[in-house]
Design an enzyme around this catalytic site. Sequence first.
Site, PDB file in Angstrom:
ATOM      1  N   GLN A 190       0.659  -1.192   0.109  1.00 25.52           N
ATOM      2  CA  GLN A 190       0.053   0.035   0.029  1.00 25.52           C
ATOM      3  C   GLN A 190       1.020   1.071  -0.044  1.00 25.52           C
ATOM      4  O   GLN A 190       1.508   1.562   1.202  1.00 25.52           O
ATOM      5  CB  GLN A 190      -0.613   0.096   0.964  1.00 25.52           C
ATOM      6  CG  GLN A 190      -1.844   1.271   1.246  1.00 25.52           C
ATOM      7  CD  GLN A 190      -2.727   1.096   2.458  1.00 25.52           C
ATOM      8  OE1 GLN A 190      -2.355   1.412   3.663  1.00 25.52           O
ATOM      9  NE2 GLN A 190      -4.089   0.602   2.279  1.00 25.52           N
ATOM     10  N   GLY A 191       0.719   2.053  -1.138  1.00 24.71           N
ATOM     11  CA  GLY A 191       1.521   3.311  -1.252  1.00 24.71           C
ATOM     12  C   GLY A 191       0.619   4.644  -0.949  1.00 24.71           C
ATOM     13  O   GLY A 191       0.390   5.094  -1.975  1.00 24.71           O
ATOM     14  N   SER A 231       0.842   6.374   2.323  1.00 19.21           N
ATOM     15  CA  SER A 231       1.183   7.592   3.412  1.00 19.21           C
ATOM     16  C   SER A 231       2.536   8.145   2.777  1.00 19.21           C
ATOM     17  O   SER A 231       3.281   7.616   1.880  1.00 19.21           O
ATOM     18  CB  SER A 231       1.397   7.048   4.495  1.00 19.21           C
ATOM     19  OG  SER A 231       0.597   6.320   5.302  1.00 19.21           O
ATOM     20  N   SER A 233       3.608  -1.137   3.240  1.00 21.80           N
ATOM     21  CA  SER A 233       3.285  -2.209   3.897  1.00 21.80           C
ATOM     22  C   SER A 233       3.729  -3.337   2.944  1.00 21.80           C
ATOM     23  O   SER A 233       3.265  -3.568   1.844  1.00 21.80           O
ATOM     24  CB  SER A 233       1.984  -2.771   4.445  1.00 21.80           C
ATOM     25  OG  SER A 233       1.155  -1.611   5.247  1.00 21.80           O
ATOM     26  N   GLU A 240     -10.473  -1.282   4.676  1.00 19.08           N
ATOM     27  CA  GLU A 240      -9.442  -1.502   5.747  1.00 19.08           C
ATOM     28  C   GLU A 240      -9.894  -1.275   7.274  1.00 19.08           C
ATOM     29  O   GLU A 240      -9.540  -2.056   8.195  1.00 19.08           O
ATOM     30  CB  GLU A 240      -8.299  -0.550   5.504  1.00 19.08           C
ATOM     31  CG  GLU A 240      -6.953  -0.460   6.502  1.00 19.08           C
ATOM     32  CD  GLU A 240      -6.172   0.662   5.883  1.00 19.08           C
ATOM     33  OE1 GLU A 240      -4.949   0.008   6.246  1.00 19.08           O
ATOM     34  OE2 GLU A 240      -6.556   1.551   5.533  1.00 19.08           O
TER      35      GLU A 240
END
Length: 377
Positions: free
Chosen positions: A121-122, A124, A156, A239
């Site tokens: 997951q990109g 932040s 992550s 999520e």
Amino acid sequence: MDLSYTPDEEDFRARLRDWLAGVLPALPPKPSPDDWPGRRAYDLGWQRRLHDAGYADVHWDASPTLRLIFLEETERAGAPYVGANFVGLLHAGPTIAAEGTADQRARWLPPILRGEEVWCQGFSEPDAGSDLAALRTRARRDGDTYVVTGSKIWTSHAEVADWCELLVRTDPSAPKHRGITWLALPMDAPGVTVRPLRTLAGSAEFAEVFLDEVRVPVANRVGDENDGWRVTMVTLSFERGTAFAGEVVACRRVLAELAVEARKNGRWDEPALRRRLGRLNAEFRALWRLAQWNVSAAEASGGVPGAGGSVFKLRYSHARQELYDAAAEVLGPDCCDLDRPWALERLSSLSYTIAAGTSQVQHSIIAERILGLPKGR
């Protein structure tokens, strides 16, 4: 709202229990926490077993109620956690299933379900803090590709991922929530650099990702250009709404284990500790009911969790921290021994009020979308 299970749902539970009882004893040993290639292989192998047994699509094609039963039973049986498959199965996959084109679903969903590809997951960024919409990673359109430059943090499983669900800014002149686009980034693309980050618990499941003129096909865009914020809200609803449901079962198991340990070492004689464990028991029972309510509401609204997921995520984050604070009280001075049960989990629990949206963000969502209060200025 009826929170009871139908005969067909209970039959699904019974068949799943039988299958777990047969397959779990034959699993290979878990790799070391620091062996991420080994953990990737282990997690993908478990997903392949689920696929071959007909349980791989429970996160998407099954009803939310069956999904909840699956999470409940696998946690109770001590089955492997999704691990490196977390983002693909619980974030990116459901988002693509809900928002992707037929071609995108055909390309990306089967490899996730078969245990062949890992996603990260990109979202932040170093300078955005909790304000996700303040992201600065730029994507410039160049014919049939986007040219992406920027960086991400707390990505992550980036070091073992094949794909990244990536948020980029495609229109810097638009209001910050309206100039964002959701892309699927191949992690082996030229210009992608991954730098693992080591956490307080000593693990390295997060990384910094640097993007230097990375070309991403326009065909990898999920949703319309500049409509990424809406697509992202779909991702975050999964999520926050259902991804943590199975962990409530795990916390209830830990709570029972703490009670056993407290009886062994004499801490059970302390009335304050008994009250604390009793209150946590009530807390997690209520959270499980809330998870049931959320999936029932999602089922009624087409399968996508709503803002109620923020209520669950907010309270669960704090309850998990309180659980492992209670574990430290049970262990006494031994809580500083990282080889003791629950010590590492206590360190990792500190992140839960930040991960998947900080508690402050959840308060704002609840205030605005559920209570109808005006936005802050």
